[in-house]
Design a protein around this motif. Structure first.
Motif, PDB file in Angstrom:
ATOM      1  N   ALA A 242      -1.892   1.611   4.567  1.00 32.45           N
ATOM      2  CA  ALA A 242      -0.491   2.028   4.542  1.00 32.45           C
ATOM      3  C   ALA A 242       0.050   2.046   3.123  1.00 32.45           C
ATOM      4  O   ALA A 242       0.840   2.931   2.756  1.00 32.45           O
ATOM      5  N   ALA A 243      -0.363   1.068   2.305  1.00 30.17           N
ATOM      6  CA  ALA A 243       0.093   1.024   0.925  1.00 30.17           C
ATOM      7  C   ALA A 243      -0.440   2.215   0.137  1.00 30.17           C
ATOM      8  O   ALA A 243       0.285   2.823  -0.669  1.00 30.17           O
ATOM      9  N   LEU A 244      -1.711   2.572   0.357  1.00 31.31           N
ATOM     10  CA  LEU A 244      -2.254   3.753  -0.319  1.00 31.31           C
ATOM     11  C   LEU A 244      -1.533   5.017   0.136  1.00 31.31           C
ATOM     12  O   LEU A 244      -1.336   5.939  -0.668  1.00 31.31           O
ATOM     13  N   HIS A 245      -1.149   5.068   1.416  1.00 27.49           N
ATOM     14  CA  HIS A 245      -0.408   6.245   1.899  1.00 27.49           C
ATOM     15  C   HIS A 245       0.935   6.367   1.177  1.00 27.49           C
ATOM     16  O   HIS A 245       1.337   7.470   0.788  1.00 27.49           O
ATOM     17  N   GLU A 246       1.613   5.244   0.976  1.00 30.93           N
ATOM     18  CA  GLU A 246       2.869   5.288   0.222  1.00 30.93           C
ATOM     19  C   GLU A 246       2.610   5.735  -1.210  1.00 30.93           C
ATOM     20  O   GLU A 246       3.364   6.549  -1.767  1.00 30.93           O
ATOM     21  N   ALA A 247       1.524   5.214  -1.814  1.00 25.94           N
ATOM     22  CA  ALA A 247       1.188   5.614  -3.182  1.00 25.94           C
ATOM     23  C   ALA A 247       0.870   7.109  -3.244  1.00 25.94           C
ATOM     24  O   ALA A 247       1.235   7.793  -4.211  1.00 25.94           O
ATOM     25  N   TRP A 248       0.202   7.625  -2.199  1.00 25.66           N
ATOM     26  CA  TRP A 248      -0.079   9.070  -2.140  1.00 25.66           C
ATOM     27  C   TRP A 248       1.225   9.865  -2.128  1.00 25.66           C
ATOM     28  O   TRP A 248       1.376  10.851  -2.846  1.00 25.66           O
ATOM     29  N   THR A 249       2.167   9.427  -1.332  1.00 19.21           N
ATOM     30  CA  THR A 249       3.452  10.124  -1.230  1.00 19.21           C
ATOM     31  C   THR A 249       4.172  10.124  -2.570  1.00 19.21           C
ATOM     32  O   THR A 249       4.709  11.150  -3.013  1.00 19.21           O
ATOM     33  N   LEU A 250       4.168   8.979  -3.234  1.00 23.71           N
ATOM     34  CA  LEU A 250       4.824   8.879  -4.538  1.00 23.71           C
ATOM     35  C   LEU A 250       4.142   9.761  -5.572  1.00 23.71           C
ATOM     36  O   LEU A 250       4.807  10.447  -6.357  1.00 23.71           O
ATOM     37  N   LYS A 251       2.807   9.748  -5.572  1.00 26.23           N
ATOM     38  CA  LYS A 251       2.084  10.542  -6.554  1.00 26.23           C
ATOM     39  C   LYS A 251       2.310  12.030  -6.333  1.00 26.23           C
ATOM     40  O   LYS A 251       2.436  12.799  -7.288  1.00 26.23           O
ATOM     41  N   ALA A 252       2.361  12.451  -5.073  1.00 24.50           N
ATOM     42  CA  ALA A 252       2.632  13.862  -4.784  1.00 24.50           C
ATOM     43  C   ALA A 252       3.993  14.261  -5.344  1.00 24.50           C
ATOM     44  O   ALA A 252       4.171  15.364  -5.859  1.00 24.50           O
ATOM     45  N   GLU A 267      -4.147  15.554   4.692  1.00 29.95           N
ATOM     46  CA  GLU A 267      -3.557  15.578   6.036  1.00 29.95           C
ATOM     47  C   GLU A 267      -4.639  15.675   7.112  1.00 29.95           C
ATOM     48  O   GLU A 267      -4.515  15.077   8.186  1.00 29.95           O
ATOM     49  N   HIS A 268      -5.729  16.400   6.799  1.00 28.71           N
ATOM     50  CA  HIS A 268      -6.844  16.483   7.749  1.00 28.71           C
ATOM     51  C   HIS A 268      -7.485  15.109   7.920  1.00 28.71           C
ATOM     52  O   HIS A 268      -7.801  14.692   9.049  1.00 28.71           O
ATOM     53  N   GLY A 269      -7.671  14.396   6.802  1.00 27.92           N
ATOM     54  CA  GLY A 269      -8.235  13.054   6.876  1.00 27.92           C
ATOM     55  C   GLY A 269      -7.381  12.113   7.703  1.00 27.92           C
ATOM     56  O   GLY A 269      -7.898  11.288   8.469  1.00 27.92           O
ATOM     57  N   THR A 275      -6.108   5.647   7.739  1.00 28.52           N
ATOM     58  CA  THR A 275      -4.799   4.992   7.709  1.00 28.52           C
ATOM     59  C   THR A 275      -4.064   5.264   6.404  1.00 28.52           C
ATOM     60  O   THR A 275      -2.861   5.010   6.296  1.00 28.52           O
ATOM     61  N   GLY A 276      -4.767   5.787   5.440  1.00 31.19           N
ATOM     62  CA  GLY A 276      -4.159   6.113   4.154  1.00 31.19           C
ATOM     63  C   GLY A 276      -5.220   6.619   3.214  1.00 31.19           C
ATOM     64  O   GLY A 276      -6.395   6.760   3.574  1.00 31.19           O
ATOM     65  N   GLY A 277      -4.818   6.910   2.004  1.00 29.77           N
ATOM     66  CA  GLY A 277      -5.761   7.406   1.014  1.00 29.77           C
ATOM     67  C   GLY A 277      -5.026   7.838  -0.229  1.00 29.77           C
ATOM     68  O   GLY A 277      -3.797   7.716  -0.324  1.00 29.77           O
ATOM     69  N   LYS A 278      -5.775   8.333  -1.192  1.00 32.32           N
ATOM     70  CA  LYS A 278      -5.133   8.810  -2.419  1.00 32.32           C
ATOM     71  C   LYS A 278      -6.055   9.758  -3.151  1.00 32.32           C
ATOM     72  O   LYS A 278      -7.290   9.673  -3.031  1.00 32.32           O
ATOM     73  N   LEU A 279      -5.456  10.642  -3.909  1.00 35.05           N
ATOM     74  CA  LEU A 279      -6.200  11.496  -4.825  1.00 35.05           C
ATOM     75  C   LEU A 279      -6.434  10.698  -6.093  1.00 35.05           C
ATOM     76  O   LEU A 279      -5.488  10.169  -6.678  1.00 35.05           O
ATOM     77  N   VAL A 291      -9.020   5.447   3.501  1.00 31.42           N
ATOM     78  CA  VAL A 291      -9.241   4.176   4.192  1.00 31.42           C
ATOM     79  C   VAL A 291      -9.441   4.506   5.666  1.00 31.42           C
ATOM     80  O   VAL A 291      -8.526   5.014   6.331  1.00 31.42           O
ATOM     81  N   VAL A 292     -10.643   4.236   6.159  1.00 34.93           N
ATOM     82  CA  VAL A 292     -11.010   4.627   7.521  1.00 34.93           C
ATOM     83  C   VAL A 292     -11.520   3.399   8.272  1.00 34.93           C
ATOM     84  O   VAL A 292     -12.430   2.709   7.775  1.00 34.93           O
ATOM     85  N   PRO A 293     -10.967   3.086   9.435  1.00 36.45           N
ATOM     86  CA  PRO A 293     -11.508   1.977  10.226  1.00 36.45           C
ATOM     87  C   PRO A 293     -13.008   2.166  10.434  1.00 36.45           C
ATOM     88  O   PRO A 293     -13.459   3.281  10.747  1.00 36.45           O
ATOM     89  N   PRO A 294     -13.807   1.108  10.224  1.00 30.19           N
ATOM     90  CA  PRO A 294     -15.270   1.253  10.313  1.00 30.19           C
ATOM     91  C   PRO A 294     -15.755   1.922  11.589  1.00 30.19           C
ATOM     92  O   PRO A 294     -16.728   2.682  11.563  1.00 30.19           O
ATOM     93  N   GLU A 295     -15.072   1.678  12.715  1.00 32.58           N
ATOM     94  CA  GLU A 295     -15.530   2.261  13.978  1.00 32.58           C
ATOM     95  C   GLU A 295     -15.302   3.772  14.036  1.00 32.58           C
ATOM     96  O   GLU A 295     -15.877   4.451  14.883  1.00 32.58           O
ATOM     97  N   ARG A 296     -14.488   4.315  13.139  1.00 31.32           N
ATOM     98  CA  ARG A 296     -14.234   5.756  13.119  1.00 31.32           C
ATOM     99  C   ARG A 296     -14.925   6.440  11.949  1.00 31.32           C
ATOM    100  O   ARG A 296     -14.791   7.653  11.769  1.00 31.32           O
ATOM    101  N   ARG A 297     -15.660   5.676  11.154  1.00 31.98           N
ATOM    102  CA  ARG A 297     -16.250   6.213   9.936  1.00 31.98           C
ATOM    103  C   ARG A 297     -17.254   7.334  10.217  1.00 31.98           C
ATOM    104  O   ARG A 297     -17.226   8.377   9.556  1.00 31.98           O
ATOM    105  N   ALA A 298     -18.167   7.129  11.172  1.00 29.67           N
ATOM    106  CA  ALA A 298     -19.220   8.120  11.440  1.00 29.67           C
ATOM    107  C   ALA A 298     -18.619   9.466  11.821  1.00 29.67           C
ATOM    108  O   ALA A 298     -19.018  10.522  11.302  1.00 29.67           O
ATOM    109  N   GLY A 299     -17.641   9.468  12.716  1.00 28.67           N
ATOM    110  CA  GLY A 299     -17.005  10.719  13.122  1.00 28.67           C
ATOM    111  C   GLY A 299     -16.220  11.347  11.986  1.00 28.67           C
ATOM    112  O   GLY A 299     -16.197  12.581  11.835  1.00 28.67           O
ATOM    113  N   PHE A 300     -15.596  10.509  11.171  1.00 23.75           N
ATOM    114  CA  PHE A 300     -14.842  11.001  10.020  1.00 23.75           C
ATOM    115  C   PHE A 300     -15.755  11.743   9.053  1.00 23.75           C
ATOM    116  O   PHE A 300     -15.473  12.867   8.633  1.00 23.75           O
TER     117      PHE A 300
END
Length: 324
Positions: A242-252, A267-269, A275-279, A291-300
């Protein structure tokens, strides 16, 4: 033969506050980690005289001032080696526009290798300062201090940039289980878009310095860097995405990026479960961290495309030099 290996970095929080336009007025703070991808500079004596440089291409010159590659030319002129040299630079990723601090690692490895040629081992602070001077002053690039500093020191660290130009480093000592869980949750994706970091950061510096510009948003990133340092030390990583998502929003907002292939990828990710990410880096392209929950990593990974996912692990090592 001298081989200097400088790690690349993944920056989490505080990007932009390492620019002089920001920290000259108020302290900056960045939290980042080095990874097990790196740049290597190899120096060999050259029997035929002059300097031969192998990077993405090959160039030979009678004297260092004739070298076109600005990092190599200015590092050689700064160090003034007395022997003819072969200089080869190799990167584990493409040589520029990665968002992983590649240019900083190139200069840092050059400085370390040339110092070793003189029989000198620079401490991390001196190595970072010299590399920053070459890239920012001698090469005139509008970059910040974090890349050279991270590459020289290594590890998961907090970097504080003072208004007097000093940099202090603090290792982020996470509990082992939280450290492993955090690493397992991160997915690094190549956007397949290159960009000139110097151009992007020059624009960012101007917006920070301009009245009513982006300084307030960068200040919020600094606050997040300090807060997340404390969270990581405590082993609390639930809020990391969630913190990285806020940082993504600020950086954009800082970059003025609201619609682009990079935004579409982010947005696709998120739709795939991140749950969040950043460039990473200056913006415009390079690599994106999710940031991807380990149980969803393979499908991601399957959906994003395994060919675009760059495997990596955290690295504790900074720049290292060996003689072969």
């Amino acid at each position: 033969m001298i081989i200097a290996r400088s790690p690349l970095r993944v920056s989490f929080f505080g990007g932009g506050s390492d620019l002089p336009a920001y920290f000259s007025e108020q302290p900056g703070c960045v939290v980042s980690t080095t990874i097990d991808l790196a740049v290597e500079t190899v120096l060999r004596p050259r029997a035929r005289g002059g300097v031969r440089v192998v990077t993405d291409g090959v160039q030979t010159a009678d004297v260092p001032s004739g070298i076109e590659h600005d990092f190599v030319r200015e590092a050689l002129l700064n160090d003034d080696p007395r022997t003819p040299l072969d200089v080869s630079i190799h990167s584990d990723v493409r040589s520029s526009g990665t968002g992983l601090g590649t240019s900083g690692a190139v200069v840092t490895s050059l400085v370390a290798a040339l110092a070793a040629l003189r029989g000198v081992e620079l401490d991390p602070a001196e190595l970072a300062a010299t590399a920053s001077e070459i890239e920012m002053v001698r090469c005139g690039r509008s970059v910040g201090l974090q890349d050279q500093t991270a590459s020289a020191h290594g590890g998961l660290r907090r970097y504080d940039f003072g208004t007097d130009g000093t940099t202090s480093t603090t290792r982020v000592d996470m509990p082992a289980a939280a450290h492993s869980e955090l690493q397992a949750s991160l997915v690094l994706v190549d956007t397949l878009i290159g960009r000139d970091a110097g151009t992007q950061l020059s624009h960012q510096s101007r917006t920070i310095a301009r009245p009513g510009g982006s300084r307030a948003r960068v200040t919020r990133m600094v606050e997040m860097a300090r807060a997340m340092h404390d969270e990581l030390v405590a082993g609390r990583i639930d809020s990391f995405g969630a913190a990285l998502h806020e940082a993504w929003t600020l950086k954009a907002q800082v970059l003025g990026a609201t619609a682009s292939p990079v935004v579409d990828l982010y947005e696709h990710g998120r739709r795939l479960g991140a749950t969040g990410g950043k460039l990473l880096g200056a913006g415009g392209g390079g690599h994106m961290l999710f940031v991807v929950p380990p149980e969803r990593r393979a499908g991601f990974v399957e959906d994003v495309g395994a060919h675009r996912v760059v495997p990596f692990r955290f690295s504790e090592e900074g720049t290292r030099v060996r003689v072969a």
